[in-house]
Enzyme design. Structure first.
Site, PDB file in Angstrom:
ATOM      1  N   HIS A 185      24.324   3.064  52.342  1.00  0.00           N
ATOM      2  CA  HIS A 185      25.940   3.179  52.496  1.00  0.00           C
ATOM      3  C   HIS A 185      26.437   4.511  51.788  1.00  0.00           C
ATOM      4  O   HIS A 185      26.088   4.908  50.871  1.00  0.00           O
ATOM      5  CB  HIS A 185      26.849   2.173  52.634  1.00  0.00           C
ATOM      6  CG  HIS A 185      26.807   1.298  51.215  1.00  0.00           C
ATOM      7  ND1 HIS A 185      27.387   1.912  49.997  1.00  0.00           N
ATOM      8  CD2 HIS A 185      26.476   0.217  50.724  1.00  0.00           C
ATOM      9  CE1 HIS A 185      27.598   0.949  49.045  1.00  0.00           C
ATOM     10  NE2 HIS A 185      26.862  -0.069  49.613  1.00  0.00           N
TER      11      HIS A 185
ATOM     12  N   CYS B 107      22.730  -3.092  47.708  1.00  0.00           N
ATOM     13  CA  CYS B 107      22.553  -2.005  48.478  1.00  0.00           C
ATOM     14  C   CYS B 107      22.099  -0.547  47.933  1.00  0.00           C
ATOM     15  O   CYS B 107      21.599  -0.519  46.633  1.00  0.00           O
ATOM     16  CB  CYS B 107      23.986  -1.552  49.251  1.00  0.00           C
ATOM     17  SG  CYS B 107      24.557  -3.042  50.197  1.00  0.00           S
TER      18      CYS B 107
END
Length: 158
Positions: A114, A133
């Protein structure tokens, strides 16, 4: 005139088009903080990344701050991500779930590539700040989102 340019820039879409070679595999080298998009003829793009706030080792449990290691796939996309855009990684797999359950803990999930780094964080400087992430800049996730399709394999190396 400057005001009009700023207005038009604000209208630019975060959704980019891509008409180049197909991305056939994604590789992440955690120790190098490097994301690689491969095509049939070789490397198409590379990006510096930030990882989970505890980057050493394979993700095992929810909340451990680690980024997974192993073979996964890109399995979903989120155009409304809190982090600009995001593409999902198929963590946890069956082995991840079995290990966590054997320890009496949840394996965690919602692992994405992301954009949208927190204020003061620069993923091009390879700073680690996520909960597990893989973080890139907003501009870079726009490219990744356009280039990488669901079902693309991603190999994550220590």
């Amino acid at each position: 005139m400057g005001g009009m340019a700023a207005f038009l820039a604000g209208c630019a879409s975060k959704f980019r088009s891509y008409n180049g070679p197909e991305v056939t595999r994604v590789r992440l080298y955690k120790s190098e903080r490097l994301l690689v998009l491969d095509g049939a003829q070789g490397v198409l793009k590379t990006y510096p990344v930030g990882l989970g706030f505890a980057p050493e080792g394979h993700k095992q449990f929810e909340g451990d701050g680690r980024t997974p290691e192993g073979a996964y796939t890109i399995d979903r996309r989120n155009p409304d991500s809190l982090f600009h855009l995001s593409v999902g990684i198929s963590y946890p797999n069956d082995a991840d779930v079995a290990f966590a359950e054997a320890q009496g803990k949840p394996p965690g999930g919602d692992i994405f590539i992301h954009g949208g780094p927190r204020k003061g964080i620069d993923p091009t400087n390879k700073q680690d700040w996520t909960a597990g992430c893989i973080a890139v800049t907003d501009r870079q996730i726009e490219d990744v989102y356009a280039m990488v399709r669901d079902g693309t394999p991603i190999d994550i190396y220590a």
